[in-house]
Every structure is written in C-alpha cells, then in structure tokens.
Design a protein around this motif. Sequence first.
Motif, short mmCIF file in Angstrom:
data_model
loop_
_atom_site.label_atom_id
_atom_site.label_comp_id
_atom_site.label_asym_id
_atom_site.label_seq_id
_atom_site.Cartn_x
_atom_site.Cartn_y
_atom_site.Cartn_z
N SER A 14 0.85 -1.34 0.07
CA SER A 14 -0.01 -0.03 0.01
C SER A 14 0.91 1.21 -0.13
O SER A 14 0.21 2.28 -0.17
CB SER A 14 -0.88 0.09 1.12
OG SER A 14 -1.78 -0.82 1.09
N GLY A 52 -2.06 -7.23 -1.68
CA GLY A 52 -0.86 -6.22 -1.53
C GLY A 52 0.07 -6.41 -2.40
O GLY A 52 0.68 -5.36 -2.87
N LEU A 55 -1.19 -4.50 -5.36
CA LEU A 55 -0.88 -3.00 -4.99
C LEU A 55 0.19 -2.38 -5.20
O LEU A 55 0.30 -1.11 -5.63
CB LEU A 55 -1.88 -2.83 -3.61
CG LEU A 55 -3.31 -2.67 -3.34
CD1 LEU A 55 -3.77 -2.71 -2.04
CD2 LEU A 55 -4.07 -1.82 -4.28
#
Length: 120
Positions: A14, A52, A55
């Motif tokens: 992130s 994750g 991203l």
Amino acid sequence: SLEWLSTVAMFYGSLQPAPLPRHILEDCADLAFKQRKDEPKELWHLSRIAKGAALSATLGRHQIYSHVADLAARAIQAGQPPPAEILHDISLALSLVQPWDPEITKAVGRFRDALVPLER
C-alpha cells in the motif's frame, strides 16, 4: 505465519510510491504459496497477500494470483462462497495484474465463471 505475511504484504504493497524493492513482496508471496494447505480458511490471508502484492504494482506475475482465484472458485462451486471482503480483495488483485501469464489468465476465467451464479 500467513497472518504475519498478509500484514506485511498489505503494509508494503500500500505504500506509494513503492519505496521497497520488489523482492520483499515476492518473498511474502513465495512463503505464503509454499506454506499453503489449499484450505478455504486460508483464503482470507492469501487474498490479502495477493492484494498487497498487486497494489504494489511491482509483482505482476506470481502463482499466488492464480492460486487464490482457483481456491475461491472451488469454494464457490462447493456451495461455500467466501465472504464479500475476500471476493473483493481477490477481484481487486486480479484486476490490477496484467494478464501476461497464461496460468493467471486461465485462473481469472475460472474465478469469473464461478462468480456468475452468485450474481443471480
């Protein structure tokens, strides 16, 4: 543990701009893939690891993506669909990954086909 790996993957995935080298997320995905037991109860952590990694935009090809898509598709077809949050995480991860890998592309198709009955 898968819980720890999912926390690390979501945290580092992130961060924008992604300050960490790709190998950290790749290591998380590799460890999770190797430790998996192909049980639906693992899907929450595995889907977060895939999310994750996706991203981060640094790990476009990994077997974790096709694995979570297939595991979710099997759960849906067995009449035990995962919670909406898990389906969302998997859908988001798969939408962020470019379909460069034929296995990921096939798994996306199987996941999509399994979701069709849920839309009705």
